[in-house]
Design an enzyme around this catalytic site. Sequence first.
Site, short mmCIF file in Angstrom:
data_model
loop_
_atom_site.label_atom_id
_atom_site.label_comp_id
_atom_site.label_asym_id
_atom_site.label_seq_id
_atom_site.Cartn_x
_atom_site.Cartn_y
_atom_site.Cartn_z
N GLY A 81 105.17 111.10 22.15
CA GLY A 81 105.35 112.37 21.12
C GLY A 81 103.58 112.09 21.07
N GLY A 97 100.85 114.78 19.68
CA GLY A 97 100.37 115.98 18.95
C GLY A 97 99.75 115.73 17.87
N GLN A 98 100.09 116.74 16.90
CA GLN A 98 99.32 116.44 15.56
C GLN A 98 99.16 115.58 15.07
OE1 GLN A 98 100.86 119.33 12.23
NE2 GLN A 98 98.97 119.76 11.67
N ILE A 100 104.04 112.42 26.84
CA ILE A 100 104.42 113.29 29.09
C ILE A 100 103.37 112.63 29.30
CG2 ILE A 100 105.14 115.18 28.30
CD1 ILE A 100 107.07 115.08 29.85
N TYR A 137 115.50 125.02 14.78
CA TYR A 137 114.67 124.11 14.99
C TYR A 137 115.20 123.95 13.27
CZ TYR A 137 109.92 121.48 12.52
OH TYR A 137 109.20 120.11 12.25
N ILE A 192 102.28 120.25 7.67
CA ILE A 192 100.69 119.82 7.54
C ILE A 192 99.79 119.78 8.07
CG2 ILE A 192 100.19 116.76 8.51
CD1 ILE A 192 103.36 115.88 8.94
C1 AKB Z 1 106.43 124.15 11.02
O1 AKB Z 1 105.88 125.00 10.02
O2 AKB Z 1 106.72 124.30 11.93
C2 AKB Z 1 106.48 122.59 10.90
C3 AKB Z 1 106.89 122.23 9.83
C4 AKB Z 1 107.14 122.42 8.95
O3 AKB Z 1 107.94 121.60 9.84
N1 AKB Z 1 105.41 122.66 10.41
#
Ligand code: AKB
Length: 322
Positions: free
Chosen positions: A8, A11-12, A35, A143, A173
């Site tokens: 990954g 990504g950021q 990927i 999430y 972040i």
């Molecule tokens: C999000 O906002 O989904 C992420 C996190 C805080 O895990 N930056």
Amino acid sequence: MKNILVIGAGGQIGSELVPYLRNIYGTNNVVAADIDRNKCKDLAEQGPFEEINALDGEGFTAVVKKHKIDTIYNLVALLSATGEKDPLLAWKINMGALTNSLNIAKDNGCAVFTPSSIGAFGDNTPKDNTPQDTIQRSSSTIYGVCKVSGELLSDYYFNRFGVDTRSVRFPGIISYVQLPGGGTTDYAVEIYYDAIRKGSFTSNIQAGTYMDMMYMPDALRAAVSVMEADPSKLIHRNSFNIASMSFEPEQIAAEIKKHIPNFTMDYKVDEVKQAIANSWPNKMDDSCAAAEWGWKAEYDLTSMTPDMLAKVKEKFDKGLIK
Ligand code: AKB
């Protein structure tokens, strides 16, 4: 000497973690993987790169064997707001990449770092000075469900199979190299771009909503420090609270105004993101990370802001962004 694989990598976090790790451990000892090679042109030009789908266990294993990998940084994840658009896909990707990382680590003797997040906390978690060990019933986002499950599964692999799993709960972040995509905390990055681009910003997070945030240099240092920590000192593993700054939209706007006096901000609240933000801590207590592996943040909102503004302005001046 470590042989590290970052999956990954485009990504950021990955786009900055890979150069950071290459600087410490040597370019040839840090393999970037994603990927999509097109997302990682710079990383692929600068050092070893593999195009892999983290959900393809055979391809993933082949790369680990080929490069004699001993440490996996698994950064594959759909973020909180994107996850709500297709929860099953988010579960499949976030948990699929994690279970493959853990299994492949078990079979090949690797250590594993997988970021957790403030998203691992939910509505009934104490919001202020959120303790290291507390209620984690984070069931309002997929999430959060993935982050809590991921923390438990990582601890399970350590306890059951001895896999050296460690991680931190990242705040939002803030960085200038690569934009985050689909997170609830993204506003705190976008505000700097719009401040330079047009001198104004429309916040999708309501005034008064506090969340933990962190500048990328601190986040990178945390990821490496926890993996380098003396294991005999670790009481916790997955995952450590880490903190550096907590603010609400008016405070970041006021800080930007110190450098761009005409800067203005208004609001158009995104209900999905706002509900997620409301369920997250205002500020985490990171004293266990401090005690167990010496964690201490270096940046706060005041020291981060001029650096962010200068770096974003440089990108505009060079025509790297419009
Ligand atoms: C999000 O906002 O989904 C992420 C996190 C805080 O895990 N930056």
